[in-house]
Design an enzyme around this catalytic site. Structure first.
Site, PDB file in Angstrom:
ATOM      1  N   GLU A 301     -16.069 -53.024 -22.211  1.00 54.89           N
ATOM      2  CA  GLU A 301     -15.953 -52.010 -21.185  1.00 54.89           C
ATOM      3  C   GLU A 301     -14.481 -51.518 -20.988  1.00 54.89           C
ATOM      4  O   GLU A 301     -14.150 -50.247 -20.849  1.00 54.89           O
ATOM      5  CB  GLU A 301     -16.520 -52.496 -19.940  1.00 54.89           C
ATOM      6  CG  GLU A 301     -18.045 -52.789 -19.902  1.00 54.89           C
ATOM      7  CD  GLU A 301     -19.044 -51.763 -20.012  1.00 54.89           C
ATOM      8  OE1 GLU A 301     -18.409 -50.620 -19.830  1.00 54.89           O
ATOM      9  OE2 GLU A 301     -20.038 -51.818 -20.050  1.00 54.89           O
ATOM     10  N   ARG A 305     -13.513 -47.419 -21.832  1.00 54.15           N
ATOM     11  CA  ARG A 305     -13.107 -46.701 -20.664  1.00 54.15           C
ATOM     12  C   ARG A 305     -11.660 -46.688 -20.468  1.00 54.15           C
ATOM     13  O   ARG A 305     -11.075 -45.426 -20.389  1.00 54.15           O
ATOM     14  CB  ARG A 305     -13.808 -47.054 -19.430  1.00 54.15           C
ATOM     15  CG  ARG A 305     -15.203 -47.315 -19.624  1.00 54.15           C
ATOM     16  CD  ARG A 305     -15.969 -47.958 -18.047  1.00 54.15           C
ATOM     17  NE  ARG A 305     -17.170 -48.592 -18.253  1.00 54.15           N
ATOM     18  CZ  ARG A 305     -17.903 -48.447 -17.223  1.00 54.15           C
ATOM     19  NH1 ARG A 305     -17.799 -48.062 -15.945  1.00 54.15           N
ATOM     20  NH2 ARG A 305     -19.334 -49.038 -17.438  1.00 54.15           N
ATOM     21  N   ASP A 434     -27.384 -50.678 -28.949  1.00 45.86           N
ATOM     22  CA  ASP A 434     -27.385 -49.238 -29.357  1.00 45.86           C
ATOM     23  C   ASP A 434     -26.039 -48.689 -29.701  1.00 45.86           C
ATOM     24  O   ASP A 434     -26.197 -47.992 -30.882  1.00 45.86           O
ATOM     25  CB  ASP A 434     -27.503 -48.458 -27.933  1.00 45.86           C
ATOM     26  CG  ASP A 434     -26.532 -49.070 -26.807  1.00 45.86           C
ATOM     27  OD1 ASP A 434     -25.892 -50.173 -26.955  1.00 45.86           O
ATOM     28  OD2 ASP A 434     -26.703 -48.455 -25.566  1.00 45.86           O
ATOM     29  N   GLU A 570     -26.642 -39.979 -21.472  1.00 43.22           N
ATOM     30  CA  GLU A 570     -27.241 -39.833 -22.946  1.00 43.22           C
ATOM     31  C   GLU A 570     -27.973 -38.869 -23.168  1.00 43.22           C
ATOM     32  O   GLU A 570     -27.584 -38.150 -24.281  1.00 43.22           O
ATOM     33  CB  GLU A 570     -27.905 -41.340 -23.141  1.00 43.22           C
ATOM     34  CG  GLU A 570     -27.126 -42.547 -23.193  1.00 43.22           C
ATOM     35  CD  GLU A 570     -26.657 -43.303 -21.978  1.00 43.22           C
ATOM     36  OE1 GLU A 570     -25.525 -43.733 -22.010  1.00 43.22           O
ATOM     37  OE2 GLU A 570     -27.291 -42.873 -20.930  1.00 43.22           O
TER      38      GLU A 570
END
Length: 670
Positions: A301, A305, A434, A570
């Site tokens: 993360e 980010r 994913d 998404e």
């Protein structure tokens, strides 16, 4: 009472027990080796079986640690020697090596602050305003702010609403698509991927002379700017410098304590032309963003980010402040790779320089360890320091060789000690797997389409998806991606999987087989229906598809535990790719519907947007009181780009988005 408290009187004495020999003064003190051995053996036999097992285990553990330490120290000494030689060589080859000077985009002109709110886009009829989750580039574009007048703003929006309503009518069913077919390898260099870091003196593939006049902002883009400003106002008023806004309680929540929302939104502000807001945020980064703090952060993360956001903002603005901060956080994340297998730990303490797995397991998720590569590779390219790229490339090479895959599909977990997949037999394109697939393609594109192993793994995985995970729903025959658990198919699809149509379209645009684009067109229709078939027009976090027609049932079923919406990006992300590559306006119209429903059900009047708990209840969507950083970093950015007709507004032949929507430059040949 006092006397009772004092207790019985103390008696001081010493008790001495003498053995028979000492008692009679015979033999004296015996310290012979034989006696000591007999004594130790007697004591050992007196121990319980558990105590003996613990002691033996400790001795074995210490022995193993000693061997590992000896080996790692040998490797460290060797790498140190090699590094010093490399440094000398680099110094000879590139004396006075300096940081790259990227192409600097012109500063965004100030957006018109006088345009009003949109009545149709606010929560006028919402008694309880509801609630919202998921960077930048080496850009050749000019900041897209321009002198657009808003005289016809409201009439245009009303006209568009009519168009959107018409769009909501039944779509004609798409013809059946054949998913099987030969894998067509694109023309590409057979040269093996070079381990040499790109020349840091050439960070940008774009020459200043290529810049074109930006296309004026249209009405829908203005609506996105207004939505961003509304969200930013809430963050600035109630959560400034903190990770996430809680818009209903007008407070904030902390995750890492590093201003996640602010950093995630930097490049969005630049792309939207919000100069004043950008400058304010830059001051905070310069004066208040400190990474030297005793806090555990999640490697994945914080990479996508923070590192991604800082790198892209550096490329957009040319401001070296952001590169310096990116180098700082990049260096502080490196301890995560100090594992027996080189598969990184999930968590790093960026102040102490230590890393560890989660408390409950020594596993990392496959998506997390394979979706940090774009950022670390780019950091190496900009700084000339190979260690960042070397660490993440090693992970990809290792995963490439692992057993436990199913026609290119990977399990969700990988052990940091053994380096092997765990929890075998479960395959999904949703959470925990994913972005592994997304980054296979994007690294191949980033590196100039030379790293054939990445392409092979991506192509094999898409064939695996077609073979094992694709099904069609009833009654509309929507093509969807399900999950496989130990040979059993589940018709469950996470909203996260809606990244896939955009990724497939990007691959087709880069020369991969045309049937990837056909599959993308079918899947984006499904992702749109995950919104359109729901009462609020917003998708839940997870849906289950009906495989057989049932009276009174739609294709999409929603379980109570899955009906929340986090304002995820998404679907909008994939709509952007689909519109950019096809020019079909229906994708813009679908995105417009989604923006209107975000405004209707998740907008908080005092500032900000909130994720909601119940997409099936328009009268009370049950706001969760949280605005995730990716709403500003991704969702609104992709909305703005979707509504743009300027293909040079982040040209997809020159930039590749990380999984947090931060564009990074594609490495062009020198």
């Amino acid at each position: 009472g006092a006397a009772a408290d004092a207790g019985p009187p103390r008696r001081d004495f010493i008790s001495v027990t003498l053995g028979p020999e000492e008692a009679v003064g015979v033999g004296g003190y015996n310290n012979s080796k034989a006696w000591r051995r007999r004594s130790c053996w007697r004591k050992w036999k007196q121990l319980s079986r558990l105590q003996r097992s613990v002691i033996l285990f400790l001795f074995a553990f210490l022995a193993v640690c000693g061997v590992i330490s000896y080996t790692s120290m040998g490797e460290a000494w060797k790498s140190l020697t090699n590094k010093s030689l490399d440094d000398q060589r680099t110094e000879q080859e590139i004396p006075g090596l300096k940081l790259a000077n990227p192409v600097v985009l012109p500063a965004p002109q100030k957006a018109d602050a006088n345009h009003g709110d949109y009545p149709e886009l606010s929560l006028q009829r919402q008694p309880k305003p509801p609630h919202v989750r998921r960077g930048p580039s080496n850009l050749q574009i000019k900041a897209p702010w321009r002198d657009t007048r808003l005289n016809t703003e409201h009439s245009t929006i009303r006209a568009v609403e009519g168009l959107v309503q018409a769009d909501k009518e039944e779509k004609t069913e798409k013809s059946i698509i054949s998913w099987r077919g030969a894998v067509i390898e694109p023309d590409q260099s057979t040269e093996p991927p070079s381990s040499k870091i790109k020349d840091p003196e050439k960070p940008s593939s774009v020459e200043a002379g290529e810049q074109k006049e930006p296309v004026p902002v249209n009405e829908r883009q203005l609506a996105v700017i207004e939505a961003f400003r509304h969200a930013w106002r809430g963050y600035k008023d109630f959560a400034w410098g903190h990770d996430e806004l809680k818009p209903l309680s007008k407070s904030y929540s902390e995750w890492f304590g590093l201003g996640l929302t602010l950093i995630d939104a930097l490049d969005t502000m630049w792309i939207l032309g919000l100069k004043e807001e950008f400058e304010e945020a830059r001051k905070w980064v310069a004066n208040d963003l400190v990474f030297d703090k005793n806090v555990d952060v999640n490697l994945f993360e914080s990479t996508i980010r923070i590192l991604g956001g800082l790198l892209s903002t550096y490329h957009l603005s040319g401001d070296s402040l952001f590169l310096e901060k990116a180098k700082d956080i990049g260096n502080r994340l490196m301890p995560a790779f100090r594992t027996p297998s080189k598969i990184p730990y999930s968590d790093v303490n960026i102040g102490r320089g230590t890393a560890h797995p989660p408390r409950w397991t020594s596993d990392s998720t496959v998506a997390e360890v394979t979706s940090i590569q774009l950022e670390f590779r780019e950091l190496s390219r900009l700084t000339g320091d190979e260690k960042f790229q070397k660490a993440v490339d090693e992970v990809m090479k290792h995963v490439h060789t692992l057993s436990g895959k199913n026609d290119g599909l990977v399990p969700m977990f990988i052990n940091t000690n053994s380096g092997q997949f765990t929890h075998l037999g479960v395959f999904t394109l949703g959470a925990r797997a994913d972005s592994y697939y997304e980054y296979l393609l994007k690294q191949w594109i980033q590196g100039g389409k030379k790293e054939n192993e990445l392409l092979e793994d991506y192509m094999r995985a898409i064939e695996g998806v077609k073979k094992h995970l694709l099904q069609r729903s009833a009654p509309k025959k929507l093509t969807f991606v399900g999950e496989l658990a130990h040979g059993h198919f589940s018709a469950k699809m996470d909203h996260l999987v809606c990244f896939l149509p955009g990724t497939l379209a990007l691959g087709a645009h880069n020369g991969l087989p045309a049937d990837h684009m056909k599959l993308a067109e079918a899947l984006i229709e499904t992702c749109y229906q995950m919104y359109a078939q729901v009462e609020t027009g917003l998708s839940p976090e997870i849906v289950h598809f009906n495989l057989h027609t049932q009276k009174g049932h739609k294709d999409v079923e929603i379980k109570p535990a899955d009906r929340h919406n986090l304002l995820r990006p998404e679907t909008v992300e994939s709509l952007f790719y689909m519109y950019r590559f096809t020019g079909d306006k229906k994708y813009q119209d679908w995105g417009w519907e989604i923006l209107r429903n975000f405004n209707k059900y998740t907008r908080v009047p005092t500032g900000g947007y909130t994720s909601i708990n119940n997409v099936q209840n328009p009268s009370n969507p049950e706001p969760r009181d949280k605005m995730e950083s990716f709403f500003l970093g991704e969702t609104l950015k992709y909305m703005f780009l979707l509504f743009s007709d300027d293909i040079d507004l982040i040209n997809l032949d020159k930039y590749v988005f990380n999984t947090e929507a931060h564009p990074l430059p594609i490495w062009m040949p020198a």
